[in-house]
Design a protein around this motif. Structure first.
Motif, PDB file in Angstrom:
ATOM      1  N   ARG A  70       0.820  -1.214   0.000  1.00 57.48           N
ATOM      2  CA  ARG A  70       0.000   0.000   0.000  1.00 57.48           C
ATOM      3  C   ARG A  70       0.851   1.260   0.000  1.00 57.48           C
ATOM      4  O   ARG A  70       0.558   2.205  -0.738  1.00 57.48           O
ATOM      5  N   VAL A  71       1.874   1.275   0.817  1.00 56.12           N
ATOM      6  CA  VAL A  71       2.631   2.515   0.977  1.00 56.12           C
ATOM      7  C   VAL A  71       3.615   2.749  -0.156  1.00 56.12           C
ATOM      8  O   VAL A  71       4.023   3.890  -0.396  1.00 56.12           O
ATOM      9  N   THR A  72       4.045   1.696  -0.859  1.00 60.34           N
ATOM     10  CA  THR A  72       5.029   1.896  -1.926  1.00 60.34           C
ATOM     11  C   THR A  72       4.452   2.656  -3.115  1.00 60.34           C
ATOM     12  O   THR A  72       5.209   3.257  -3.886  1.00 60.34           O
ATOM     13  N   GLY A  73       3.139   2.646  -3.261  1.00 61.56           N
ATOM     14  CA  GLY A  73       2.559   3.379  -4.383  1.00 61.56           C
ATOM     15  C   GLY A  73       2.722   4.877  -4.268  1.00 61.56           C
ATOM     16  O   GLY A  73       2.649   5.584  -5.288  1.00 61.56           O
ATOM     17  N   CYS A  74       2.959   5.374  -3.073  1.00 61.45           N
ATOM     18  CA  CYS A  74       3.121   6.822  -2.849  1.00 61.45           C
ATOM     19  C   CYS A  74       4.512   7.174  -2.348  1.00 61.45           C
ATOM     20  O   CYS A  74       4.698   8.249  -1.749  1.00 61.45           O
ATOM     21  N   PHE A  75       5.462   6.284  -2.549  1.00 65.55           N
ATOM     22  CA  PHE A  75       6.823   6.549  -2.049  1.00 65.55           C
ATOM     23  C   PHE A  75       7.787   6.720  -3.216  1.00 65.55           C
ATOM     24  O   PHE A  75       7.769   5.928  -4.162  1.00 65.55           O
ATOM     25  N   PRO A  76       8.646   7.733  -3.163  1.00 62.87           N
ATOM     26  CA  PRO A  76       8.648   8.812  -2.165  1.00 62.87           C
ATOM     27  C   PRO A  76       7.644   9.891  -2.524  1.00 62.87           C
ATOM     28  O   PRO A  76       7.358  10.123  -3.697  1.00 62.87           O
ATOM     29  N   THR A  77       7.143  10.540  -1.512  1.00 63.22           N
ATOM     30  CA  THR A  77       6.246  11.668  -1.732  1.00 63.22           C
ATOM     31  C   THR A  77       7.038  12.830  -2.313  1.00 63.22           C
ATOM     32  O   THR A  77       8.069  13.227  -1.757  1.00 63.22           O
ATOM     33  N   THR A  78       6.578  13.326  -3.434  1.00 62.93           N
ATOM     34  CA  THR A  78       7.313  14.389  -4.125  1.00 62.93           C
ATOM     35  C   THR A  78       6.799  15.753  -3.709  1.00 62.93           C
ATOM     36  O   THR A  78       5.722  15.893  -3.123  1.00 62.93           O
ATOM     37  N   SER A  79       7.582  16.743  -4.020  1.00 58.85           N
ATOM     38  CA  SER A  79       7.210  18.112  -3.692  1.00 58.85           C
ATOM     39  C   SER A  79       6.047  18.558  -4.574  1.00 58.85           C
ATOM     40  O   SER A  79       6.056  18.336  -5.786  1.00 58.85           O
ATOM     41  N   PRO A  80       5.004  19.164  -4.005  1.00 61.11           N
ATOM     42  CA  PRO A  80       3.863  19.598  -4.818  1.00 61.11           C
ATOM     43  C   PRO A  80       4.256  20.726  -5.765  1.00 61.11           C
ATOM     44  O   PRO A  80       5.255  21.421  -5.550  1.00 61.11           O
ATOM     45  N   PRO A  81       3.479  20.916  -6.808  1.00 58.27           N
ATOM     46  CA  PRO A  81       3.806  21.989  -7.771  1.00 58.27           C
ATOM     47  C   PRO A  81       3.853  23.369  -7.122  1.00 58.27           C
ATOM     48  O   PRO A  81       4.698  24.181  -7.461  1.00 58.27           O
ATOM     49  N   VAL A  82       2.909  23.625  -6.208  1.00 58.73           N
ATOM     50  CA  VAL A  82       2.900  24.892  -5.500  1.00 58.73           C
ATOM     51  C   VAL A  82       3.635  24.716  -4.179  1.00 58.73           C
ATOM     52  O   VAL A  82       3.369  23.768  -3.429  1.00 58.73           O
ATOM     53  N   LYS A  83       4.536  25.622  -3.900  1.00 62.95           N
ATOM     54  CA  LYS A  83       5.338  25.491  -2.690  1.00 62.95           C
ATOM     55  C   LYS A  83       4.439  25.490  -1.463  1.00 62.95           C
ATOM     56  O   LYS A  83       3.695  26.441  -1.213  1.00 62.95           O
ATOM     57  N   PRO A  84       4.493  24.424  -0.658  1.00 59.22           N
ATOM     58  CA  PRO A  84       3.605  24.361   0.513  1.00 59.22           C
ATOM     59  C   PRO A  84       4.154  25.186   1.666  1.00 59.22           C
ATOM     60  O   PRO A  84       5.288  25.695   1.628  1.00 59.22           O
ATOM     61  N   ALA A  85       3.352  25.266   2.691  1.00 60.40           N
ATOM     62  CA  ALA A  85       3.798  25.944   3.911  1.00 60.40           C
ATOM     63  C   ALA A  85       4.917  25.141   4.567  1.00 60.40           C
ATOM     64  O   ALA A  85       5.100  23.953   4.305  1.00 60.40           O
ATOM     65  N   ALA A  86       5.660  25.817   5.425  1.00 58.38           N
ATOM     66  CA  ALA A  86       6.810  25.166   6.050  1.00 58.38           C
ATOM     67  C   ALA A  86       6.381  23.969   6.887  1.00 58.38           C
ATOM     68  O   ALA A  86       7.057  22.934   6.896  1.00 58.38           O
ATOM     69  N   VAL A  87       5.244  24.095   7.575  1.00 60.10           N
ATOM     70  CA  VAL A  87       4.777  22.986   8.406  1.00 60.10           C
ATOM     71  C   VAL A  87       4.398  21.796   7.542  1.00 60.10           C
ATOM     72  O   VAL A  87       4.727  20.641   7.852  1.00 60.10           O
ATOM     73  N   VAL A  88       3.722  22.056   6.451  1.00 60.46           N
ATOM     74  CA  VAL A  88       3.322  20.964   5.565  1.00 60.46           C
ATOM     75  C   VAL A  88       4.541  20.325   4.919  1.00 60.46           C
ATOM     76  O   VAL A  88       4.625  19.084   4.794  1.00 60.46           O
ATOM     77  N   ALA A  89       5.496  21.146   4.512  1.00 58.85           N
ATOM     78  CA  ALA A  89       6.711  20.588   3.899  1.00 58.85           C
ATOM     79  C   ALA A  89       7.471  19.710   4.875  1.00 58.85           C
ATOM     80  O   ALA A  89       7.962  18.627   4.515  1.00 58.85           O
ATOM     81  N   ASP A  90       7.559  20.149   6.123  1.00 56.92           N
ATOM     82  CA  ASP A  90       8.240  19.329   7.134  1.00 56.92           C
ATOM     83  C   ASP A  90       7.492  18.015   7.361  1.00 56.92           C
ATOM     84  O   ASP A  90       8.115  16.960   7.538  1.00 56.92           O
ATOM     85  N   LEU A 121      12.838  15.830   0.111  1.00 56.07           N
ATOM     86  CA  LEU A 121      11.559  15.879  -0.581  1.00 56.07           C
ATOM     87  C   LEU A 121      11.844  16.035  -2.074  1.00 56.07           C
ATOM     88  O   LEU A 121      11.950  17.158  -2.574  1.00 56.07           O
ATOM     89  N   PRO A 122      12.018  14.927  -2.786  1.00 58.85           N
ATOM     90  CA  PRO A 122      12.410  15.037  -4.198  1.00 58.85           C
ATOM     91  C   PRO A 122      11.322  15.694  -5.029  1.00 58.85           C
ATOM     92  O   PRO A 122      10.137  15.706  -4.673  1.00 58.85           O
ATOM     93  N   ALA A 123      11.745  16.239  -6.157  1.00 58.48           N
ATOM     94  CA  ALA A 123      10.805  16.873  -7.078  1.00 58.48           C
ATOM     95  C   ALA A 123      10.150  15.817  -7.948  1.00 58.48           C
ATOM     96  O   ALA A 123      10.704  14.747  -8.205  1.00 58.48           O
ATOM     97  N   ALA A 124       8.956  16.121  -8.373  1.00 63.54           N
ATOM     98  CA  ALA A 124       8.250  15.200  -9.250  1.00 63.54           C
ATOM     99  C   ALA A 124       8.939  15.137 -10.607  1.00 63.54           C
ATOM    100  O   ALA A 124       9.673  16.053 -11.010  1.00 63.54           O
ATOM    101  N   ALA A 125       8.722  14.055 -11.316  1.00 62.73           N
ATOM    102  CA  ALA A 125       9.346  13.876 -12.623  1.00 62.73           C
ATOM    103  C   ALA A 125       8.857  14.953 -13.578  1.00 62.73           C
ATOM    104  O   ALA A 125       7.664  15.244 -13.667  1.00 62.73           O
ATOM    105  N   GLY A 126       9.823  15.567 -14.276  1.00 63.40           N
ATOM    106  CA  GLY A 126       9.473  16.585 -15.246  1.00 63.40           C
ATOM    107  C   GLY A 126       9.326  17.969 -14.687  1.00 63.40           C
ATOM    108  O   GLY A 126       8.896  18.881 -15.403  1.00 63.40           O
ATOM    109  N   THR A 127       9.643  18.159 -13.389  1.00 63.22           N
ATOM    110  CA  THR A 127       9.560  19.481 -12.775  1.00 63.22           C
ATOM    111  C   THR A 127      10.914  19.881 -12.248  1.00 63.22           C
ATOM    112  O   THR A 127      11.790  19.046 -12.008  1.00 63.22           O
TER     113      THR A 127
END
Length: 1127
Positions: free
Chosen positions: A496-516, A576-582
């Motif tokens: 279940r968890v491997t489908g979302c690993f690793p979580t990539t950085s969202p297109p819009v820069k999130p808040a510091a708390v969310v990024a942490d 927090l790696p970047a998504a592919a193509g970004t």
């Protein structure tokens, strides 16, 4: 009249209120007159009003009351009042009462806890809130764990009942009550009630409970449950160290009474415990008895259900488990588990659901084989599984299986993991990479953290690898069960968890708390996946290749992603790696892992390295080395890196990991520099570095590359850690700083005493102390012991060690430990001349006559007591090098060139050390020869025998004079002038004890007594002649022999002579009939000494010493007359 029309005449209506002043009331017969408007109503009733606060009028002096003058009994009675505010005010009053009289909490603990526990399920939220404050601030801190232990079953029964309450608010507040208990008495909850708590958490997370209302299905309600579970697990299984109750959280501590370790301890205590010690516990039952009993209950319940279909009858337990006063608000609570007879039945009913089969399988798979001491009483996990499959639990007895699972903490943990995975899917983790929300990310993080804790602490705890409990191998029955459970968890969690690993950085820069939070989600997921890496070793060969190469089709196809993520974290700092193509943001903001995060990452990497193939393992270890090189010396991340490398080294030594040649050497190269940089300010970093070097050196095979590295590379780097001798040009600045910082005391320290006056540049050695002197002594001892394991000591290391042993840079105990290590390793020196040269420098070196200063002006000169302890330890260690006799033969040319008989050097530091070393070596050589049956003449060289009496006499004078100076002549001479004979006896005894090496030599060589006394007489006579030629009595006040005062030398000579002639070997030798000439020579030498003492010049400044000399001279004459005149 037919034609006549009737016309109705309308009457004009007049206004009734116009023109009328009073309206006349018409009275009718038989009716009462109306009451007047101003009539007073005299019909009324009264009721009594009960005001509890009126108790303030009563006199209750001497009774414990609160601010309302209410006693404890009255307040406890009000806690069950029908009014919500009254119950709340009673709790406030109890808080005030316990604040004024805290001793009443312990005196009435049973009554207080029994009453307050009922309010846990109170229907009013204000009452529950006030109860939490009362328990957390006034009750639990005062009682403590020991006083609360007997009442825990009652308290936990109410808490568990609240966790299954029909009201959502009560269920949520029950978690807060549990949190308060975990704050104050975590071990009591964990050791006795871990399984029920986890079972109730399963109830709270189950779909049946969360679907009762729309509010219960919300993400906010789920977040509250996850927060409570995370808090509970964090307190139940702290990361390390001692628990809040003072107990140690050892690695082998079981989760509670359900664990095999607790069962073994209870079985051992039952045989040796005191009578009645287990009366408060339920009788223990074996697993087979439990299964059989539960199966019988299930069959009876099923039969009763079939027989009573269509008939109305009383509900199960309606007359026993339901309170009669439920209809009244606040009088109790309605719980879904109260209809059952026992807590086990209640937990079992709550556990019925879709995970019953998994929980029953977990009970069979997780239960490890108990120790041999409890094997007869407790069946193993395989026995339970076989019993469950062979008929005790037949097909269809799912309820009995659920009851068994609910009674074991590990089975509940497995079901809880399954429920947490359902919560994971409910949180929609796939949206975190596109539009993450703070509450959603926090919930996902708590799910991962709780799953990690449950797997690590309960389901698959680390196996013991040392001592008698070796870890279970893959081929053993226990190993197979663990492997099956690991595979089951992998299918339940990892897929279940491997489908979302690793979580990539969202297109819009999130808040510091969310990024942490997103970063921590990645770290927790990676740590969770590392737990399933041992499955790689048990996959078929055709399935291992896709997993290692990252192609589709492998069961562990997420392994390359995991390795790549950890490499990116350690080498590039990309958490927090970047998504592919970004485009990715610069990793500078996340390049530094926090202390706790770095420890978790490195621990997970260390576990992964032991399961991965060689290429992936080398890649990760290289990333760790790169990460450590970028950290500061005192950072927590650097310490964690060293500990991780140490753990890998231990795994390699245990045979669980293969390290290529040169890997360990690469780890050790930067450690000496790290020790120098941290100094004494980071004991943890120093300890970690020293332990890594110690184990690498201890287990290095002789002749291996790591052994050569230790001798050729590491040893020279360790030398500055102990001391470094600076060039002579640094002496001038050191002297200036010494005078500036020392003030008036700078002219009286050991440095000035060694120089014999003001410090000059040619009399000072500047020594830079190493970091070992700044470390705590137990850590510095590890640095000293490390030298022993590095192999034969070379010249670059021996030279600074001789300098540091000759001064006071190290504590005395640590210096003696260092000397012992060096002497143990000198016998392995490839060049014997190197060992002899180092011993010559230590025992007879010129550095003993120099003042030792630090670059900052600190006085590092060793006093005589420290020098003597070092020399004694060195002489005692000569047996490891072949004995003192061969060493004397080897050092004879250098010793013969020393001016040891010159009186001008009497009392000087360097000649004093040299004479003492020679006397000790000669005594040890003679003693060794006597033990071997050889003569003393064969033990000592002829050139040394001729010089030995004079050297021994001067050495004895220095020792006795030093002892007299340390004891204090004022106290010593008090007995001479009527102050008491005891003081003078103490001074004489101290002088005799200080001359121990000289007297030991006379004990072995009695023939040296006559020349020794003659030398003493010559020294005193020479001092008298020198003092007399300077000008009479006034010259006598300043008469000296070398650096010692003349009267002090005479007093020391008399005491040494008296002790020498009293020795039994000396008396036996000179009293014999054939030793007339020797006896007469001895008497003549003693007479000559007493005569020279009588010729001492009068002394103005040393009158007391002169009087003491007269007394000691008379005693020596009397001793000679008593012992030798009759012969």
């Amino acid at each position: 009249m037919g034609n006549q029309k009737v016309q109705k005449i309308k009457r004009k209506v007049k206004n009734a209120g116009v023109g009328v002043d009073f309206k006349r009331v018409k009275h009718k017969v038989g009716k009462k007159l109306p009451r007047a408007k101003n009539e007073t109503n005299t019909d009324f009733t009264s009721k009594s009003i009960n005001l509890p606060s009126q108790a303030v009028k009563e006199d209750r002096s001497g009774v414990a009351v609160n601010y309302q003058n209410l006693t404890l009994k009255e307040l406890l009675n009000q806690t069950s009042h029908h009014n919500d505010k009254s119950r709340k005010h009673s709790l406030v009053g109890l808080s005030d009462l316990f604040g004024r009289h805290p001793e009443h909490v312990r005196l009435h603990a049973a009554q207080v806890l029994a009453t307050l526990a009922e309010r846990i399920v109170d229907g009013d939220p204000g009452v529950r809130s006030e109860l939490r404050r009362l328990l957390g601030e006034s009750v639990l801190p005062v009682l403590g764990a020991d006083a609360l232990r007997p009442f825990m079953p009652m308290v936990m029964a109410h808490v568990c009942g609240a966790m299954t309450h029909l009201s959502l608010d009560v269920r949520q507040d029950a978690l807060l009550f549990l949190d308060i208990l975990m704050d104050h008495v975590p071990r009591l909850v964990v050791d006795g009630y871990l399984a029920p708590c986890l079972a109730h958490f399963c109830d709270l997370f189950s779909a049946s409970h969360r679907s009762r209302s729309i509010r219960a299905q919300s993400l906010a309600a789920l977040t509250k449950l996850l927060t409570a579970l995370s808090s509970f697990l964090r307190r139940a299984f702290p990361s390390g160290g001692a628990g809040p109750d003072g107990g140690s959280d050892a690695a082998d501590a079981g989760p509670g009474p359900s664990s095999t370790r607790q069962a073994a301890l209870q079985a051992a205590a039952a045989a040796t415990g005191p009578l009645g010690s287990d009366r408060t516990r339920w009788p223990a039952r074996s697993g087979a008895e439990l299964l059989a009993g539960l199966d019988g209950l299930f069959r009876a319940a099923a039969a009763a259900t079939r027989a009573g279909r269509g008939k109305k009858g009383p509900k199960l337990g309606a007359s026993d488990g339901v309170d009669k006063n439920r209809s009244k608000k606040g009088r109790g609570s309605v719980s879904t588990s109260e209809a059952f007879m026992s807590s086990a039945d209640a937990a079992a009913a709550a556990n019925a659901g879709k995970s019953i089969a998994a929980a029953a399988a977990a009970l069979a798979a997780v239960a490890a084989a108990p120790p041999a001491a409890a094997a007869a009483a407790a069946p193993s996990g395989a026995d339970l599984a076989a019993t469950a499959a062979s008929g005790v639990l037949a097909t269809g007895t799912a309820m009995a299986a659920a009851l068994v699972a609910a009674s074991d903490a590990r089975a509940s943990a497995l079901r809880l993991v399954s429920l947490l995975m359902d919560c994971w899917a409910e949180c929609a983790p796939g949206q975190l990479a596109s539009a993450p929300e703070a509450e959603q990310a926090a919930a996902v993080l708590m799910v991962l953290a709780a799953t990690n804790t449950l797997i690590e602490k309960l389901l698959l705890p680390p196996l013991p690898t040392g001592g008698g409990g070796a870890g279970a191998s893959a081929g053993s029955a226990e190993g197979q069960l663990r492997l099956q459970l690991l595979q089951h968890l992998h299918d339940l969690v990892a897929k279940r968890v491997t489908g979302c690993f690793p979580t990539t950085s969202p297109p819009v820069k999130p808040a510091a708390v969310v990024a942490d939070t997103l970063v921590r989600i990645n770290l927790q997921t990676a740590e969770l996946l590392c737990r399933f890496l041992p499955l790689l070793a048990h996959q078929p060969p055709q399935a291992q290749a896709p997993a290692q190469q990252g192609t589709e089709g492998g069961p562990l196809q997420w392994v390359p992603s995991l390795v790549g993520y950890y490499v990116g974290v350690l080498e590039d700092g990309v958490l927090l790696p970047a998504a592919a193509g970004t485009l990715a943001e610069a990793p500078a903001a996340t390049a530094g892992l926090s202390g706790g995060a770095s420890e978790g990452v490195l621990a997970a990497v260390a576990a992964a390295v032991q399961s991965l193939d060689a290429g992936s393992a080398q890649r990760l270890m290289g990333a760790v080395a790169s990460f450590a090189s970028r950290q500061t010396a005192r950072s927590t991340a650097r310490v964690a890196s060293i500990r991780m490398q140490h753990g890998l080294l231990r795994a390699a030594l245990a045979g669980r990991l293969y390290l290529e040649d040169g890997v360990v050497a690469g780890w050790l190269v930067p450690l000496p520099k790290l020790l120098w940089e941290v100094g004494g300010g980071a004991p943890e970093a120093s300890t970690s570095a020293l332990q890594l070097m110690m184990d690498a050196a201890r287990f290095a095979a002789p002749g291996s590359s790591i052994a050569e590295f230790l001798v050729n590379t590491l040893q020279p780097q360790l030398a500055p850690l102990f001391a470094a001798q600076l060039p002579p040009k640094a002496a001038k600045a050191a002297i200036a700083k010494h005078k500036a910082t020392g003030g008036a005391a700078a002219d009286k320290g050991p440095a000035v005493a060694a120089a014999g006056g003001p410090l000059a540049e040619d009399q000072v050695m500047v020594l830079l102390p190493g970091v070992v002197s700044k470390l705590p002594e137990h850590i510095a001892a590890q640095a000293v012991d490390l030298l022993y394991h590095t192999g034969a000591l070379g010249a670059p290391l021996l030279k600074p060690l001789a300098a540091v042993l000759s001064c006071a840079a190290l504590p005395r105990g640590l210096a003696l430990r260092l000397l012992d290590v060096v002497l143990s390793r000198l016998r392995d020196a490839p060049d014997p001349a190197l060992a002899a040269s180092w011993l010559l420098s230590l025992l007879f070196g010129p550095q003993h006559g120099l003042a030792v200063l630090g670059p900052d002006g600190a006085d590092l000169t060793a006093d005589w007591g420290r020098q003597r302890a070092t020399l004694d330890a060195a002489v005692m260690g000569m047996g490891r090098l072949g004995g003192a006799g061969p060493l004397l033969q080897l050092l004879l040319p250098q010793v013969a060139a020393l001016p040891l008989e010159e009186l001008s050097g009497l009392g000087a530091p360097a000649p004093r050390v040299q004479r003492y070393s020679l006397v000790c070596l000669a005594g040890a050589a003679v003693a060794d020869a006597a033990g071997a049956g050889a003569t003393a003449a064969a033990a000592l060289p002829k050139q040394l025998v001729a010089r030995l009496p004079a050297v021994a006499a001067l050495c004895g004078l220095e020792l006795a004079a030093q002892a007299s100076a340390e004891v204090g002549e004022e106290g010593a001479l008090a007995g001479v002038f009527g102050g008491g004979a005891g003081s003078n006896a103490v001074a004489a005894a101290a002088a005799v004890a200080a001359c121990g090496p000289v007297l030991q030599l006379l004990q072995e060589q009695p023939s040296l007594a006559v020349p020794l006394l003659q030398t003493l007489a010559e020294v005193v006579e020479g001092g008298v002649q020198a003092a007399g030629g300077k000008g009479g009595a006034e010259a006598g006040a300043g008469g000296t022999v070398g650096r010692l005062q003349l009267h002090l030398v005479a007093l020391a000579a008399l005491r040494l002579a008296q002790a020498s002639v009293k020795l039994q070997p000396v008396r036996t030798t000179h009293v014999a009939a054939k030793a007339v000439a020797q006896r007469e020579a001895l008497v003549a030498a003693a007479t000559r000494l007493t005569g020279s003492v009588k010729a001492l010049p009068a002394s103005v400044g040393a009158s007391e010493r002169a009087a003491a000399c007269v007394v000691e001279s008379q005693r020596l004459s009397q001793t000679m007359a008593d012992l030798y005149a009759s012969a």
